[in-house]
Design a protein around this motif. Sequence first.
Motif, short mmCIF file in Angstrom:
data_model
loop_
_atom_site.label_atom_id
_atom_site.label_comp_id
_atom_site.label_asym_id
_atom_site.label_seq_id
_atom_site.Cartn_x
_atom_site.Cartn_y
_atom_site.Cartn_z
N THR A 47 0.84 -1.34 0.09
CA THR A 47 -0.10 0.16 0.06
C THR A 47 0.89 1.40 -0.05
OG1 THR A 47 -1.75 -1.13 1.34
CG2 THR A 47 -1.71 1.39 1.42
N PHE A 48 1.92 1.28 0.71
CA PHE A 48 2.75 2.54 1.05
C PHE A 48 3.88 2.28 0.09
CE2 PHE A 48 0.06 2.30 4.74
CZ PHE A 48 -0.62 3.53 4.66
N TYR A 49 4.13 1.52 -0.60
CA TYR A 49 5.18 1.37 -1.62
C TYR A 49 6.59 1.32 -0.78
CZ TYR A 49 1.76 2.62 -4.98
OH TYR A 49 0.77 2.73 -5.90
N PHE A 50 6.49 0.54 0.33
CA PHE A 50 7.80 0.28 1.31
C PHE A 50 8.62 -0.71 0.51
CE2 PHE A 50 5.53 1.90 5.31
CZ PHE A 50 5.85 3.09 4.83
N ASP A 51 9.85 -0.70 0.85
CA ASP A 51 10.70 -1.85 0.40
C ASP A 51 10.46 -3.23 1.20
OD1 ASP A 51 12.81 -3.33 -0.21
OD2 ASP A 51 14.58 -2.21 0.38
N LYS A 52 9.92 -3.97 0.25
CA LYS A 52 9.48 -5.19 1.03
C LYS A 52 10.62 -6.07 1.64
CE LYS A 52 6.42 -6.48 -2.17
NZ LYS A 52 5.29 -7.06 -2.99
N GLN A 53 11.86 -5.84 0.95
CA GLN A 53 12.97 -6.59 1.42
C GLN A 53 13.21 -6.34 2.90
OE1 GLN A 53 13.98 -8.86 -1.13
NE2 GLN A 53 14.88 -9.85 0.76
N ILE A 54 13.04 -4.98 3.22
CA ILE A 54 13.37 -5.00 4.89
C ILE A 54 12.63 -5.96 5.64
CG2 ILE A 54 13.01 -3.28 6.63
CD1 ILE A 54 13.54 -1.01 4.49
N LEU A 55 11.30 -5.99 5.36
CA LEU A 55 10.33 -7.22 5.93
C LEU A 55 10.75 -8.52 5.95
CD1 LEU A 55 7.99 -7.47 7.92
CD2 LEU A 55 6.38 -7.38 5.76
N LEU A 56 11.13 -8.94 4.53
CA LEU A 56 11.47 -10.17 4.45
C LEU A 56 12.74 -10.76 4.75
CD1 LEU A 56 10.30 -10.36 0.49
CD2 LEU A 56 9.21 -11.39 2.62
N ASN A 57 13.79 -9.50 5.01
CA ASN A 57 14.91 -9.75 5.73
C ASN A 57 14.76 -10.01 7.31
OD1 ASN A 57 16.61 -9.49 3.42
ND2 ASN A 57 17.21 -7.52 3.87
N ALA A 58 13.87 -9.33 7.92
CA ALA A 58 13.45 -9.76 9.19
C ALA A 58 13.05 -11.14 9.31
CB ALA A 58 12.48 -8.36 9.73
N TYR A 59 12.03 -11.47 8.54
CA TYR A 59 11.43 -12.88 8.32
C TYR A 59 12.73 -13.95 8.36
CZ TYR A 59 8.59 -16.78 7.07
OH TYR A 59 7.93 -18.01 6.96
N LYS A 60 13.64 -13.55 7.28
CA LYS A 60 14.43 -14.63 6.98
C LYS A 60 15.62 -14.63 8.28
CE LYS A 60 18.68 -14.97 4.06
NZ LYS A 60 19.49 -14.04 3.60
N ASN A 61 15.93 -13.53 9.00
CA ASN A 61 16.69 -13.65 9.99
C ASN A 61 16.32 -14.40 11.24
OD1 ASN A 61 18.60 -11.95 8.59
ND2 ASN A 61 17.95 -10.20 9.63
N SER A 62 14.67 -14.31 11.32
CA SER A 62 13.94 -14.97 12.33
C SER A 62 14.06 -16.62 12.28
CB SER A 62 12.61 -14.62 12.49
OG SER A 62 12.58 -13.09 13.12
N MET A 63 13.81 -16.88 10.97
CA MET A 63 13.88 -18.29 10.48
C MET A 63 15.26 -18.80 10.65
SD MET A 63 11.12 -19.17 8.94
CE MET A 63 11.57 -20.31 7.60
N GLU A 64 16.54 -18.14 10.47
CA GLU A 64 17.72 -18.52 10.68
C GLU A 64 18.19 -18.67 11.97
OE1 GLU A 64 20.12 -15.95 8.31
OE2 GLU A 64 19.65 -16.83 6.48
N MET A 65 17.63 -17.54 13.04
CA MET A 65 17.83 -17.61 14.40
C MET A 65 16.98 -18.76 14.90
SD MET A 65 18.03 -13.66 15.07
CE MET A 65 18.84 -13.52 16.69
N CYS A 66 16.03 -19.13 14.70
CA CYS A 66 15.25 -20.23 15.28
C CYS A 66 15.90 -21.52 14.73
CB CYS A 66 13.90 -20.13 14.92
SG CYS A 66 12.95 -19.05 15.47
N GLU A 67 16.37 -21.70 13.69
CA GLU A 67 17.06 -22.98 13.14
C GLU A 67 18.27 -23.09 13.88
OE1 GLU A 67 16.48 -25.41 10.98
OE2 GLU A 67 14.27 -24.64 11.14
N ASN A 68 19.01 -21.99 14.14
CA ASN A 68 20.24 -22.12 14.78
C ASN A 68 20.10 -22.57 16.25
OD1 ASN A 68 21.82 -21.53 12.59
ND2 ASN A 68 21.90 -19.42 13.10
N GLU A 69 18.81 -22.50 16.93
CA GLU A 69 18.56 -22.74 18.36
C GLU A 69 18.10 -24.22 18.51
OE1 GLU A 69 15.51 -20.03 19.90
OE2 GLU A 69 16.99 -18.43 19.64
N LYS A 70 18.00 -24.95 17.22
CA LYS A 70 17.52 -26.24 17.35
C LYS A 70 18.68 -27.18 17.54
CE LYS A 70 13.18 -25.91 14.99
NZ LYS A 70 12.45 -25.91 13.78
#
Length: 156
Positions: free
Chosen positions: A133-156
């Motif tokens: 809607t606001f033409y924001f750079d979606k990569q910022i949000l997707l990077n946060a998602y990717k970082n969360s996935m990686e951090m959760c994987e590393n904790e396993k």
Amino acid sequence: MKRLYIAYGSNLNVRQMKMRCPKVTILGTAKLKGWELLFKGSKSGSYLTIEKKENGIVPVVIWEVSESDEKALDRYEGYPTFYYKKDIKLQYKEIRTGKRRTINAFAYIMHEERQIGVPSLFYLNTCLDGYDTFYFDKQILLNAYKNSMEMCENEK
């Protein structure tokens, strides 16, 4: 009494905000400098928050909220248990005129001791709709998602 509110997650979704807070007005957009997006949460789910980070940037929307809107947001955000409020000084660009204004507005920030987590795809898509809607750079949000996935994987 009206207040200014900084949204960075699911509250970028205009349809959702208008349902929850019928009196809100979009004032403009900004880049919150010196902050980063993180997905954190609890057993009930993971949601976006912001934390200080040198060189970080988070795209945000500035809403003008009424007292009843703020109370509805407090309930939605789980204030003060899940999120607390912080006043932040920033410059935003008005939607209608393009003028830049410096303001103090409040943001909801999740208590820092909460653990990194992976959000539901529904929540992620709700946030992505706001980014579209606001033409924001979606990569910022997707990077946060990717970082969360990686951090959760590393904790396993």
